[in-house]
Design a protein around this motif. Structure first.
Motif, PDB file in Angstrom:
ATOM      1  N   ASN A   2      -8.147  -0.922  -2.776  1.00 31.39           N
ATOM      2  CA  ASN A   2      -6.810  -1.302  -2.342  1.00 31.39           C
ATOM      3  C   ASN A   2      -6.535  -0.878  -0.902  1.00 31.39           C
ATOM      4  O   ASN A   2      -5.757  -1.510  -0.210  1.00 31.39           O
ATOM      5  CB  ASN A   2      -5.769  -0.682  -3.262  1.00 31.39           C
ATOM      6  CG  ASN A   2      -4.954  -1.730  -3.967  1.00 31.39           C
ATOM      7  OD1 ASN A   2      -5.135  -2.912  -3.740  1.00 31.39           O
ATOM      8  ND2 ASN A   2      -4.065  -1.280  -4.818  1.00 31.39           N
ATOM      9  N   LYS A   3      -7.167   0.196  -0.466  1.00 34.12           N
ATOM     10  CA  LYS A   3      -6.951   0.684   0.888  1.00 34.12           C
ATOM     11  C   LYS A   3      -7.464  -0.291   1.944  1.00 34.12           C
ATOM     12  O   LYS A   3      -7.067  -0.229   3.094  1.00 34.12           O
ATOM     13  CB  LYS A   3      -7.634   2.039   1.092  1.00 34.12           C
ATOM     14  CG  LYS A   3      -6.957   3.185   0.400  1.00 34.12           C
ATOM     15  CD  LYS A   3      -7.665   4.474   0.761  1.00 34.12           C
ATOM     16  CE  LYS A   3      -6.993   5.669   0.132  1.00 34.12           C
ATOM     17  NZ  LYS A   3      -7.628   6.919   0.541  1.00 34.12           N
ATOM     18  N   THR A   5      -7.261  -3.703   1.768  1.00 34.01           N
ATOM     19  CA  THR A   5      -6.653  -5.041   1.713  1.00 34.01           C
ATOM     20  C   THR A   5      -6.128  -5.491   3.074  1.00 34.01           C
ATOM     21  O   THR A   5      -6.051  -6.690   3.326  1.00 34.01           O
ATOM     22  CB  THR A   5      -5.521  -5.113   0.680  1.00 34.01           C
ATOM     23  OG1 THR A   5      -4.570  -4.110   0.965  1.00 34.01           O
ATOM     24  CG2 THR A   5      -6.050  -4.962  -0.728  1.00 34.01           C
ATOM     25  N   LYS A   8      -7.760  -8.328   5.160  1.00 32.31           N
ATOM     26  CA  LYS A   8      -7.492  -9.745   4.914  1.00 32.31           C
ATOM     27  C   LYS A   8      -6.637 -10.355   6.030  1.00 32.31           C
ATOM     28  O   LYS A   8      -6.630 -11.567   6.211  1.00 32.31           O
ATOM     29  CB  LYS A   8      -6.790  -9.921   3.565  1.00 32.31           C
ATOM     30  CG  LYS A   8      -7.701  -9.612   2.385  1.00 32.31           C
ATOM     31  CD  LYS A   8      -6.916  -9.423   1.112  1.00 32.31           C
ATOM     32  CE  LYS A   8      -6.740 -10.687   0.345  1.00 32.31           C
ATOM     33  NZ  LYS A   8      -6.022 -10.466  -0.930  1.00 32.31           N
ATOM     34  N   SER A  12      -6.110 -14.377   8.064  1.00 32.08           N
ATOM     35  CA  SER A  12      -4.793 -14.956   7.783  1.00 32.08           C
ATOM     36  C   SER A  12      -4.268 -15.661   9.039  1.00 32.08           C
ATOM     37  O   SER A  12      -4.914 -15.621  10.090  1.00 32.08           O
ATOM     38  CB  SER A  12      -3.829 -13.841   7.368  1.00 32.08           C
ATOM     39  OG  SER A  12      -3.428 -13.089   8.488  1.00 32.08           O
ATOM     40  N   GLU A 103       1.296 -12.037   2.217  1.00 29.89           N
ATOM     41  CA  GLU A 103       0.228 -11.724   1.261  1.00 29.89           C
ATOM     42  C   GLU A 103       0.749 -11.550  -0.168  1.00 29.89           C
ATOM     43  O   GLU A 103       0.112 -11.961  -1.126  1.00 29.89           O
ATOM     44  CB  GLU A 103      -0.495 -10.451   1.723  1.00 29.89           C
ATOM     45  CG  GLU A 103      -1.682 -10.066   0.893  1.00 29.89           C
ATOM     46  CD  GLU A 103      -2.808 -11.086   0.910  1.00 29.89           C
ATOM     47  OE1 GLU A 103      -3.561 -11.104  -0.078  1.00 29.89           O
ATOM     48  OE2 GLU A 103      -2.938 -11.857   1.867  1.00 29.89           O
ATOM     49  N   LYS A 104       1.902 -10.939  -0.323  1.00 30.64           N
ATOM     50  CA  LYS A 104       2.359 -10.558  -1.656  1.00 30.64           C
ATOM     51  C   LYS A 104       3.475 -11.427  -2.235  1.00 30.64           C
ATOM     52  O   LYS A 104       3.657 -11.449  -3.440  1.00 30.64           O
ATOM     53  CB  LYS A 104       2.807  -9.099  -1.645  1.00 30.64           C
ATOM     54  CG  LYS A 104       1.663  -8.160  -1.285  1.00 30.64           C
ATOM     55  CD  LYS A 104       2.037  -6.737  -1.491  1.00 30.64           C
ATOM     56  CE  LYS A 104       0.862  -5.830  -1.318  1.00 30.64           C
ATOM     57  NZ  LYS A 104      -0.184  -5.986  -2.307  1.00 30.64           N
TER      58      LYS A 104
END
Length: 152
Positions: A2-3, A5, A8, A12, A103-104
C-alpha cells in the motif's frame, strides 16, 4: 505494498513527480521525527538504518474529502549522516489531494479523460489568490495535469 500506490501517479493524467535528493547531517524527518528506533522501551536515534514512508493522507468529513499530510520518502542513516530521496510533486498538497480523488473516488470504468472531468466537477481546484489590490482565479488542474488532459 500500500505504501507504493503513489507510484501509479506516474501513469495517470497527472504530471510526473520528480525526486529530490538530500545528503548530509540528519535533517529529514520520516515523516515528523528524525529516524529513530525503539531500544529498551525508549526511542533513540538510529545509528544505521533505512526508513520508507509512503504518501501520508487522511479523509475528512464525507470520506472522500482527501487531505495531504506528507510526501513519500526513503531515508538511509549512517552514524549521524543521511541520504534521503523525497518525492517532489508540483503544488504538492493540491497535486496529491487531486490524485487521491482521481484514484479512489472516480468511476474506474470511464476513460482517463472522463475521470478527470469527474474530478474537476466534484473536486474543484480553482482557488482565489489575493495579492495587494488584485484578485486572481487559479485553476490548479492546469498546473498539475499532463497537457493532453488539459482540454477535456
Amino acid at each position: 505494498m500500500n505504501k507504493l500506490t503513489f507510484i501509479k501517479a506516474l501513469w495517470s493524467p497527472f504530471k510526473p513527480f520528480k525526486l529530490k535528493w538530500y545528503c548530509g547531517k540528519i535533517a529529514i524527518g520520516t515523516p515528523y521525527f528524525y529516524p529513530r528506533k525503539w531500544k529498551n522501551n525508549m526511542l533513540t536515534p538510529k545509528k544505521i538504518g533505512f526508513d520508507f514512508v509512503g504518501l501520508g493522507w487522511k479523509t475528512k468529513w464525507t470520506g472522500n474529502d482527501y487531505r495531504f499530510e506528507w510526501s513519500p520518502r526513503i531515508s538511509f542513516v549512517f552514524f549521524g549522516y543521511q541520504i534521503a530521496v523525497i518525492v517532489n510533486a508540483p503544488h504538492a498538497s493540491i497535486y496529491w489531494e487531486s490524485w487521491l480523488y482521481y484514484e479512489k473516488s472516480t468511476d474506474k470504468s470511464k476513460s482517463k479523460k472522463e475521470r478527470i472531468e469527474q474530478c474537476k466537477l466534484e473536486c474543484s481546484q480553482t482557488w482565489t489568490i489575493y495579492s495587494k489590490d488584485t484578485k486572481q482565479l487559479v485553476d490548479y488542474y492546469k498546473l498539475i495535469l499532463k497537457n493532453k488532459y488539459l482540454w477535456t
